[in-house]
Write an enzyme that holds these catalytic residues in place. Structure first.
Site, short mmCIF file in Angstrom:
data_model
loop_
_atom_site.label_atom_id
_atom_site.label_comp_id
_atom_site.label_asym_id
_atom_site.label_seq_id
_atom_site.Cartn_x
_atom_site.Cartn_y
_atom_site.Cartn_z
N LYS A 78 40.75 24.96 51.58
CA LYS A 78 39.36 25.10 52.06
C LYS A 78 38.41 24.25 51.23
O LYS A 78 37.56 23.56 51.77
CB LYS A 78 38.89 26.56 51.99
CG LYS A 78 39.66 27.53 52.85
CD LYS A 78 39.03 28.91 52.84
CE LYS A 78 39.04 29.61 51.49
NZ LYS A 78 40.40 29.93 50.99
N ARG A 119 34.50 37.01 53.17
CA ARG A 119 35.88 37.36 52.88
C ARG A 119 36.20 38.78 53.34
O ARG A 119 37.34 39.23 53.19
CB ARG A 119 36.09 37.27 51.37
CG ARG A 119 36.75 35.95 50.93
CD ARG A 119 37.41 36.25 49.67
NE ARG A 119 38.24 35.37 48.96
CZ ARG A 119 37.95 34.22 48.40
NH1 ARG A 119 36.81 33.65 48.56
NH2 ARG A 119 38.86 33.63 47.66
N ARG A 166 47.48 23.25 41.82
CA ARG A 166 46.04 23.07 42.00
C ARG A 166 45.32 22.93 40.66
O ARG A 166 45.65 23.61 39.69
CB ARG A 166 45.49 24.28 42.75
CG ARG A 166 43.98 24.26 42.88
CD ARG A 166 43.55 25.02 44.05
NE ARG A 166 43.65 26.47 43.83
CZ ARG A 166 43.07 27.33 44.66
NH1 ARG A 166 42.41 26.90 45.71
NH2 ARG A 166 43.19 28.62 44.44
N ARG A 187 43.17 27.03 37.29
CA ARG A 187 42.40 28.27 37.32
C ARG A 187 43.26 29.42 36.81
O ARG A 187 44.44 29.51 37.14
CB ARG A 187 41.99 28.58 38.76
CG ARG A 187 40.79 27.80 39.20
CD ARG A 187 40.56 27.90 40.67
NE ARG A 187 40.64 29.26 41.21
CZ ARG A 187 40.30 29.57 42.45
NH1 ARG A 187 39.87 28.64 43.27
NH2 ARG A 187 40.40 30.81 42.87
N ARG A 192 46.43 38.04 45.29
CA ARG A 192 45.36 37.40 46.08
C ARG A 192 45.79 37.22 47.53
O ARG A 192 44.99 37.38 48.45
CB ARG A 192 44.97 36.06 45.44
CG ARG A 192 44.24 36.29 44.12
CD ARG A 192 44.07 35.03 43.34
NE ARG A 192 43.17 34.11 43.99
CZ ARG A 192 43.22 32.79 43.87
NH1 ARG A 192 44.16 32.24 43.13
NH2 ARG A 192 42.36 32.04 44.47
P1 AMP Z 1 37.89 31.27 45.46
O1 AMP Z 1 37.52 30.16 44.55
O2 AMP Z 1 37.17 31.22 46.78
O3 AMP Z 1 39.38 31.42 45.62
O4 AMP Z 1 37.39 32.62 44.75
C1 AMP Z 1 37.87 33.02 43.48
C2 AMP Z 1 37.63 34.50 43.27
O5 AMP Z 1 36.20 34.76 43.32
C3 AMP Z 1 38.23 35.41 44.33
O6 AMP Z 1 39.59 35.72 44.08
C4 AMP Z 1 37.32 36.62 44.22
O7 AMP Z 1 37.62 37.40 43.07
C5 AMP Z 1 35.95 35.99 43.99
N1 AMP Z 1 35.27 35.69 45.27
C6 AMP Z 1 34.93 34.46 45.77
N2 AMP Z 1 34.30 34.57 46.94
C7 AMP Z 1 34.25 35.90 47.23
C8 AMP Z 1 33.76 36.66 48.32
N3 AMP Z 1 33.18 36.08 49.38
N4 AMP Z 1 33.88 38.01 48.26
C9 AMP Z 1 34.45 38.62 47.20
N5 AMP Z 1 34.96 37.97 46.15
C10 AMP Z 1 34.86 36.62 46.14
#
Ligand code: AMP
Length: 212
Positions: A13, A88, A123, A156, A167
């Protein structure tokens, strides 16, 4: 154009959001990047979010909806934006409706589970600007150095194998229902994530009706 990118963690994404952003001149809004920045800076928000993020769980709807609402009110988002990692949960999608945000298209990047884990282990992200890379599929020109800003790229913490599985489980339980939510609106498009980033981008642009 107001776009939502849907897809499992590691589906690409962020990478595709960057390509669409460059093409259409509208910002990529990544709640994950904003939260990581807050954690890095040790802000109150970061302290609240850190535990959930480290364990692979979701940060509370209340917190995430709050930061998203502030972000889309900024001037650069006035002519459109790409939401990457938001919504999400169904509650977050409903919050967008309540805010009166009109979504034009929802694009799902689909990658089968068995390919997700391999993608996530390779990644890397820039620790300063959040740009996404992959050691095999989208390497930096100089090893571990961001092409965009010259800062260091890192893995990360939540891409560790033990966190990836939780996740994915969270994605299936809380986020996958959004496919049905947006499927009903007729706005959902799906493309399959390809091995080569450029091949996926081509499919993404085609699906969005944007010239390559
Ligand atoms: P991402 O970089 O989008 O994979 O997000 C990393 C982490 O941030 C996720 O595993 C969640 O813990 C938190 N996070 C990011 N976006 C959201 C969201 N829209 N709702 C809840 N948690 C989020």
């Amino acid at each position: 154009m107001n776009l939502i990118l849907l897809g499992a963690p590691g589906a690409g994404k962020g990478t595709q959001a960057e390509a669409i952003s460059a093409k259409l001149g509208i910002p990529q809004i990544s709640t994950g990047n904003m939260l990581r920045e807050a954690v890095k800076n040790g802000t109150a928000l970061g302290l609240q979010a850190k535990e959930a993020m480290d364990s692979g769980a979701l940060v509370s709807d209340e917190i995430v909806i709050g930061i998203l609402k502030d972000r889309i009110a900024e001037p650069d988002a006035a002519k459109g934006f790409i939401l990457d990692g938001f919504p999400r949960t169904v509650a977050q999608a409903e919050a967008l409706d309540t805010m009166g945000v009109n979504i034009d298209k929802v694009l799902e990047i689909y990658v089968p589970d068995e390919r997700i884990c391999a993608r996530m282990s390779g990644r890397r992200v820039c620790e300063a600007c959040g740009a996404s890379y992959h050691i095999e599929y989208k390497p930096t020109a100089v090893e571990d150095v961001c092409d965009k800003c010259g800062a260091k790229t890192v893995q990360r913490a939540d891409d560790a194998p033990e966190t990836v599985l939780s996740r994915l489980a969270v994605y299936r339980e809380k986020t996958a229902p959004l496919k049905e939510f947006y499927g009903k609106t007729g706005k959902l498009l799906t493309v399959e994530g390809q091995e080569e980033v450029a091949d996926t981008t081509k499919l993404v642009f085609e699906a969005l009706g944007v010239n390559d």
